[in-house]
Design an enzyme around this catalytic site. Sequence first.
Site, PDB file in Angstrom:
ATOM      1  CG  ASP A 102      16.675  14.666  35.780  1.00 34.30           C
ATOM      2  OD1 ASP A 102      16.116  14.125  36.743  1.00 34.30           O
ATOM      3  OD2 ASP A 102      17.684  14.191  35.214  1.00 34.30           O
ATOM      4  CG  ASP A 146      19.893  11.599  40.360  1.00 33.74           C
ATOM      5  OD1 ASP A 146      20.631  10.882  41.032  1.00 33.74           O
ATOM      6  OD2 ASP A 146      18.928  12.240  40.857  1.00 33.74           O
ATOM      7  NE  ARG A 186      16.273   1.733  39.441  1.00 37.14           N
ATOM      8  CZ  ARG A 186      16.272   2.984  39.002  1.00 37.14           C
ATOM      9  NH1 ARG A 186      17.429   3.638  38.873  1.00 37.14           N
ATOM     10  NH2 ARG A 186      15.153   3.598  38.688  1.00 37.14           N
ATOM     11  CB  SER A 242      14.903  14.400  41.406  1.00 35.82           C
ATOM     12  OG  SER A 242      15.685  13.226  41.358  1.00 35.82           O
ATOM     13  N   GLY A 243      13.294  12.006  39.932  1.00 36.45           N
ATOM     14  CA  GLY A 243      12.800  10.671  40.241  1.00 36.45           C
ATOM     15  C   GLY A 243      13.651  10.014  41.305  1.00 36.45           C
ATOM     16  CE  LYS A 291      11.912  13.779  36.954  1.00 34.55           C
ATOM     17  NZ  LYS A 291      13.214  13.606  36.307  1.00 34.55           N
ATOM     18  CG  ASP A 338      19.750  12.208  32.324  1.00 38.28           C
ATOM     19  OD1 ASP A 338      20.367  11.129  32.365  1.00 38.28           O
ATOM     20  OD2 ASP A 338      19.019  12.592  33.255  1.00 38.28           O
TER      21      ASP A 338
END
Length: 294
Positions: A84, A86, A129, A173-174, A218, A241
Site C-alpha cells: 500500500d 498512503d 470524497r 494504492s486506493g 490489490k 494499514d
Amino acid sequence: MPAVACLIADPDRSPLDGRLVEEAEKALRGKQHWLGEAAAAEIATEELEPGETKARLEPLLGGLAVDLAVLSPQHRRKRLLVSDMDSTIITIECIDELADFAGIKPQIAEVTRRAMNGELDFEAALRERVALLAGLPQRAIAAVIEERLRLMPGARTLVRTMRAHGACTALVSGGFTAFTRHVQRLCGFDVEQANELEIADDRLTGRLIGEVHGSAAKLATLCSLRDRLGLADAETMAVGDGANDLPMIRAAGLGVAYHAHPRVRAQAPVRIDHGDLTALLYLQGYRRDEFVTG
C-alpha cells in the site's frame, strides 16, 4: 515444527533490551541471533509450535514497545513485495491533504479514517470524497507532493534491499496515480497501480477515470505477479494499514499490518506497531549490514 520468533523495536525511541532477548531465549529453549543492534533479534526453536512460541513470549513483552512475529523458517526471504502507499510507504493520506487545499480536510479525513477501518464501503467512500474535490486546481497535486509528501522511515531501504536481492516490488494504492508515480520514482518500485483523477481545464472534475482500484485490484495484482513470476504463496509479502489491504495481506505468504487501523491490526497475521519499514526486512531475516541504503 520449527519456528522463528522475531523481536523488533524502534532503536531511537525504545531500544530492544538485550536482557529481554535473553529471557525470550530461555523461555523458548532456542538460540538467539541479533539482526540489528538495539533494533531486532530472532530466536529459532525446534521444539515448539508457533502458537506455543507466541504464548511463551507475550507475557515477557507486557506493555513494552516491541513487535513480535512468529514465523516459519521456510522461504524467509520473499521474492515479491506488494505494498500500500498512503500511511504505509508515505506518512500522509494524499486525499486528506488535497482536501486541506480545498478547505474541507476535517470532513474528508473522518470519512478516510472510517473507510480505512472497514466501517464504510471503500469504493463508495472514495467516490464521495473525490466528488467533494470538484473544482480544485490541478496545481494542488504538485503542492501536496512538494510540501507534504514524505516517505515513511525505512521505505527506500525496504524497496532497494529487496530489489537488490532479486525481489519484485509493487506499489498498489486506493489513492491516485499522480502520487504513486512520484513515489515509484523515489523508492524504485517495479510496478505501480492506483486510481486516476479526471482533470479538465486544469481543475479536478470530482470524478475518477475508469473503475476504482480498491481491495480487489490489490489482491489481483498480488496474484497476477505471483503467477507471472512462478512463485509459491510463501514467497510473497503484502503490507498495508487499511481495511482495503486485508484481502492481499491475508493471501500473501507474509501479510503485515503496518501501524494499521484497529480492525486491520486485529485481523492481520503479523503486525508492526513500533518499528519502521525496515522491520519488514528483519522479518525476512535480513541483517542490518545487508540493507541497501541511500
